[in-house]
Scaffold this motif. Structure first.
Motif, short mmCIF file in Angstrom:
data_model
loop_
_atom_site.label_atom_id
_atom_site.label_comp_id
_atom_site.label_asym_id
_atom_site.label_seq_id
_atom_site.Cartn_x
_atom_site.Cartn_y
_atom_site.Cartn_z
N GLU A 1 0.83 -1.21 0.00
CA GLU A 1 0.00 0.00 0.00
C GLU A 1 0.86 1.26 0.00
OE1 GLU A 1 -2.57 -0.45 3.37
OE2 GLU A 1 -3.57 -2.19 2.50
N ARG A 2 1.95 1.26 0.75
CA ARG A 2 2.85 2.42 0.78
C ARG A 2 3.49 2.66 -0.58
NH1 ARG A 2 5.61 0.66 6.33
NH2 ARG A 2 4.11 1.58 7.76
N TYR A 3 3.95 1.59 -1.21
CA TYR A 3 4.54 1.73 -2.55
C TYR A 3 3.50 2.20 -3.56
CZ TYR A 3 9.07 -0.28 -1.31
OH TYR A 3 10.31 -0.52 -0.78
N GLN A 4 2.26 1.72 -3.44
CA GLN A 4 1.21 2.16 -4.34
C GLN A 4 0.94 3.65 -4.17
OE1 GLN A 4 -1.82 -0.66 -3.16
NE2 GLN A 4 -1.41 -1.98 -4.93
N PHE A 5 0.93 4.11 -2.94
CA PHE A 5 0.76 5.54 -2.68
C PHE A 5 1.90 6.33 -3.31
CE2 PHE A 5 1.74 9.28 -0.11
CZ PHE A 5 0.55 9.98 -0.22
N LEU A 6 3.13 5.87 -3.08
CA LEU A 6 4.29 6.56 -3.66
C LEU A 6 4.22 6.60 -5.18
CD1 LEU A 6 7.28 5.25 -1.52
CD2 LEU A 6 6.40 7.58 -1.61
N SER A 7 3.78 5.52 -5.79
CA SER A 7 3.73 5.48 -7.25
C SER A 7 2.70 6.47 -7.80
CB SER A 7 3.42 4.06 -7.76
OG SER A 7 2.09 3.71 -7.51
N ARG A 8 1.65 6.77 -7.02
CA ARG A 8 0.67 7.77 -7.45
C ARG A 8 1.19 9.19 -7.26
NH1 ARG A 8 -2.72 4.07 -4.75
NH2 ARG A 8 -2.75 5.39 -2.89
N GLU A 9 2.09 9.38 -6.30
CA GLU A 9 2.57 10.71 -5.95
C GLU A 9 3.84 11.12 -6.69
OE1 GLU A 9 0.93 12.85 -3.87
OE2 GLU A 9 -0.64 11.33 -3.90
N VAL A 10 4.62 10.15 -7.14
CA VAL A 10 5.92 10.45 -7.74
C VAL A 10 5.72 11.09 -9.12
CG1 VAL A 10 6.28 8.21 -8.87
CG2 VAL A 10 8.23 9.51 -8.06
N THR A 11 6.61 12.02 -9.46
CA THR A 11 6.51 12.71 -10.75
C THR A 11 7.55 12.23 -11.76
OG1 THR A 11 7.91 14.51 -9.92
CG2 THR A 11 5.51 14.79 -9.72
N ASP A 12 8.57 11.54 -11.29
CA ASP A 12 9.61 11.04 -12.18
C ASP A 12 9.14 9.74 -12.84
OD1 ASP A 12 11.95 10.29 -13.44
OD2 ASP A 12 13.02 9.79 -11.59
N PRO A 13 9.09 9.70 -14.18
CA PRO A 13 8.59 8.50 -14.87
C PRO A 13 9.40 7.25 -14.55
CG PRO A 13 8.81 10.33 -16.41
CD PRO A 13 9.40 10.78 -15.11
N LEU A 14 10.71 7.37 -14.44
CA LEU A 14 11.54 6.21 -14.12
C LEU A 14 11.22 5.68 -12.73
CD1 LEU A 14 13.77 4.20 -14.75
CD2 LEU A 14 15.42 5.91 -13.94
N ALA A 15 11.08 6.57 -11.77
CA ALA A 15 10.75 6.16 -10.41
C ALA A 15 9.38 5.48 -10.38
CB ALA A 15 10.77 7.37 -9.48
N ALA A 16 8.42 6.03 -11.12
CA ALA A 16 7.09 5.43 -11.17
C ALA A 16 7.15 4.02 -11.75
CB ALA A 16 6.15 6.31 -11.98
N CYS A 17 7.93 3.86 -12.80
CA CYS A 17 8.07 2.54 -13.43
C CYS A 17 8.71 1.55 -12.47
CB CYS A 17 8.91 2.68 -14.70
SG CYS A 17 9.14 1.12 -15.56
N LEU A 18 9.76 1.97 -11.79
CA LEU A 18 10.43 1.08 -10.84
C LEU A 18 9.51 0.71 -9.68
CD1 LEU A 18 13.97 2.72 -10.77
CD2 LEU A 18 13.31 0.57 -11.87
#
Length: 73
Positions: free
Chosen positions: A14-31
């Motif tokens: 759940e924490r990683y899912q939240f981070l993936s919605r909040e992150v703006t860097d495409p590479l970070a979102a993909c990872l």
């Protein structure tokens, strides 16, 4: 894996899912999506093993059993 460990894994997902919605860097979102997928696969795999053990009447296996570290040779 105990019920507490299962819940901790779910919270981590759940924490990683939240981070993936909040992150703006495409590479970070993909990872993050890759990490989430791997954590969810691990959780599904453990639950499938645990369920098959329940159906067969075998006691719950430990996390080391899931990864093969303590299987008899």
């Amino acid at each position: 894996m105990t019920n507490r460990q299962l819940r901790e894994q779910e919270v981590q997902i759940e924490r990683y899912q939240f981070l993936s919605r909040e992150v703006t860097d495409p590479l970070a979102a993909c990872l993050l999506r890759i990490i989430i997928g791997e954590l969810e696969d691990d959780l599904r795999r453990y639950r499938a093993i645990d369920q098959s053990c329940v159906e067969c009447g075998v006691a719950r296996v430990s996390s080391t059993d899931v990864y093969g570290a303590s299987w008899p040779r």
